[in-house]
Design a protein around this motif. Structure first.
Motif, PDB file in Angstrom:
ATOM      1  N   ASP A 237       0.835  -1.209   0.000  1.00  0.00           N
ATOM      2  CA  ASP A 237       0.000   0.000   0.000  1.00  0.00           C
ATOM      3  C   ASP A 237       0.866   1.254   0.000  1.00  0.00           C
ATOM      4  O   ASP A 237       0.583   2.220  -0.719  1.00  0.00           O
ATOM      5  N   ARG A 238       1.924   1.239   0.828  1.00  0.00           N
ATOM      6  CA  ARG A 238       2.790   2.416   0.894  1.00  0.00           C
ATOM      7  C   ARG A 238       3.510   2.649  -0.431  1.00  0.00           C
ATOM      8  O   ARG A 238       3.604   3.780  -0.916  1.00  0.00           O
ATOM      9  N   LEU A 239       4.006   1.565  -1.039  1.00  0.00           N
ATOM     10  CA  LEU A 239       4.699   1.693  -2.318  1.00  0.00           C
ATOM     11  C   LEU A 239       3.763   2.192  -3.408  1.00  0.00           C
ATOM     12  O   LEU A 239       4.157   2.987  -4.273  1.00  0.00           O
ATOM     13  N   LYS A 240       2.510   1.723  -3.365  1.00  0.00           N
ATOM     14  CA  LYS A 240       1.533   2.185  -4.355  1.00  0.00           C
ATOM     15  C   LYS A 240       1.304   3.686  -4.216  1.00  0.00           C
ATOM     16  O   LYS A 240       1.286   4.421  -5.211  1.00  0.00           O
ATOM     17  N   ARG A 241       1.129   4.146  -2.960  1.00  0.00           N
ATOM     18  CA  ARG A 241       0.916   5.584  -2.750  1.00  0.00           C
ATOM     19  C   ARG A 241       2.138   6.389  -3.181  1.00  0.00           C
ATOM     20  O   ARG A 241       2.003   7.458  -3.797  1.00  0.00           O
ATOM     21  N   GLU A 242       3.317   5.880  -2.866  1.00  0.00           N
ATOM     22  CA  GLU A 242       4.526   6.615  -3.230  1.00  0.00           C
ATOM     23  C   GLU A 242       4.739   6.628  -4.743  1.00  0.00           C
ATOM     24  O   GLU A 242       5.214   7.617  -5.303  1.00  0.00           O
ATOM     25  N   GLN A 243       4.378   5.535  -5.424  1.00  0.00           N
ATOM     26  CA  GLN A 243       4.498   5.505  -6.872  1.00  0.00           C
ATOM     27  C   GLN A 243       3.547   6.504  -7.515  1.00  0.00           C
ATOM     28  O   GLN A 243       3.896   7.193  -8.485  1.00  0.00           O
ATOM     29  N   GLU A 244       2.331   6.593  -6.957  1.00  0.00           N
ATOM     30  CA  GLU A 244       1.366   7.571  -7.469  1.00  0.00           C
ATOM     31  C   GLU A 244       1.909   8.986  -7.297  1.00  0.00           C
ATOM     32  O   GLU A 244       1.808   9.819  -8.215  1.00  0.00           O
ATOM     33  N   LEU A 245       2.476   9.254  -6.124  1.00  0.00           N
ATOM     34  CA  LEU A 245       3.042  10.584  -5.887  1.00  0.00           C
ATOM     35  C   LEU A 245       4.212  10.846  -6.824  1.00  0.00           C
ATOM     36  O   LEU A 245       4.344  11.940  -7.383  1.00  0.00           O
TER      37      LEU A 245
END
Length: 335
Positions: free
Chosen positions: A87-95
């Motif tokens: 979940d954290r990696l997904k959010r960071e990739q989106e950012l």
């Protein structure tokens, strides 16, 4: 083993070892005559257990609970950590994707940078109302780049915010279709649905080409949205999917109406009629499918549909015959 030697061999500082002691995580089992901490082999093993769990991302409090809980299951912990990390990696990739889009924008100074960052914070807000407000009332004199809007469209779950994002993207100019196109190949079906929904609201040949690529999607929702949008644009390639929607009962009324619109072109009408009557012959044992196909026939040009409906009025399936006779009567009254 004294604390200094433990620190040298373990790589854990003496300050951290004392902190572990104060928290009760690793308390040395012995003391020297002079009162210095003396660690046993078991104490050192526990230090390495603590450090291993820290590397997995656990807080010291979580580590303490895990080591003291007799029911502690490492597999459950690892599974939970995997999910949180994903979940954290997904959010960071989106950012990261959004920041790259901003970096490619024409920023004249720090003031523009700060305003764009403010916009990004708004789009990333956990509040749907805040995200919608950010889209509808962006910072003064700072248009939101199409790439940023497209990225937000593909991740937005709130329908009201998603509608505002699609509206803003359509007004933003730039290459919105190209920014959304990667979403059509996402492994996440929800992302593909959002992409095709947004592209469906965009004009132009590029949007039509992107929608045509979605006609072969494995998800009926994705290909159905694409077919309805393409049919409304007069693209004949949508016909097989539209006919399939009638057969499957997925938005069959809308699909029938779009087929009717496409059939206003005489050259297309015969092909569409052939597709519908072919499915009627292929589903002789399925009353519900044949009724839906009969209803779709009523959307065709009357001069083509009337004779077929009259013939179906004598169908051996009484339900199909009743529907066909009624629809034929409606067409005749309209003459």
């Amino acid at each position: 083993m004294l604390i200094g030697e433990v620190a040298r061999r373990s790589g854990v500082s003496t300050r951290m070892l004392r902190h572990y002691d104060s928290l009760g995580l690793v308390r040395p089992t012995g003391r020297t005559v002079g009162g210095y901490r003396e660690y046993s082999a078991g104490d050192i093993r526990r230090i390495f257990h603590v450090e291993s769990l820290r590397l997995l991302g656990l807080s010291l409090r979580q580590i303490g609970r895990a080591l003291e809980d007799p029911a502690f299951a490492p597999s459950d912990l690892v599974g939970d950590l995997i999910r949180r990390t994903e979940d954290r990696l997904k959010r960071e990739q989106e950012l990261l994707d959004r920041l790259r889009a901003v970096d490619a924008s024409a920023l004249s100074g720090w003031q523009d940078v700060l305003r764009i960052v403010e916009l990004l914070h708004g789009l990333n807000s956990p509040s749907a109302a805040r995200r919608q407000q950010t889209v509808l009332a962006p910072a003064e004199d700072v248009p939101v780049p199409a790439e940023v809007l497209a990225g937000a469209v593909l991740t937005e779950t709130d329908p009201n915010v998603a509608g505002a994002l699609r509206w803003a993207l359509a007004r933003a100019g730039g290459d919105g279709v190209a920014s959304l196109a990667p979403g059509l190949s996402s492994v996440d079906v929800e992302v593909r649905r959002r992409a095709v929904s947004a592209i469906a609201g965009m004009p132009g040949d590029e949007a039509s080409a992107a929608l045509e690529s979605a006609l072969g999607d494995v998800d009926p929702g994705v290909r159905g949205q694409a077919a309805l949008a393409l049919g409304a644009r007069g693209v004949l390639a949508a016909v097989p999917v539209l006919v399939g929607m009638v057969v499957d009962g997925v938005n069959d009324v809308e699909a029938g109406e779009v087929l009717g619109t496409l059939s206003l072109d005489q050259g297309r009408a015969e092909e569409i009629m052939a597709a519908l009557t072919g499915e009627l012959a292929a589903h002789r044992e399925d009353t519900k499918v044949r009724i839906r196909l009969t209803q779709a026939l009523a959307e065709m040009p009357p001069d083509l549909a009337r004779d077929v409906l009259r013939e179906l009025g004598g169908d051996e399936d009484e339900a199909v015959a009743l529907v066909a006779s009624a629809l034929a009567g409606v067409l005749e009254e309209g003459l």
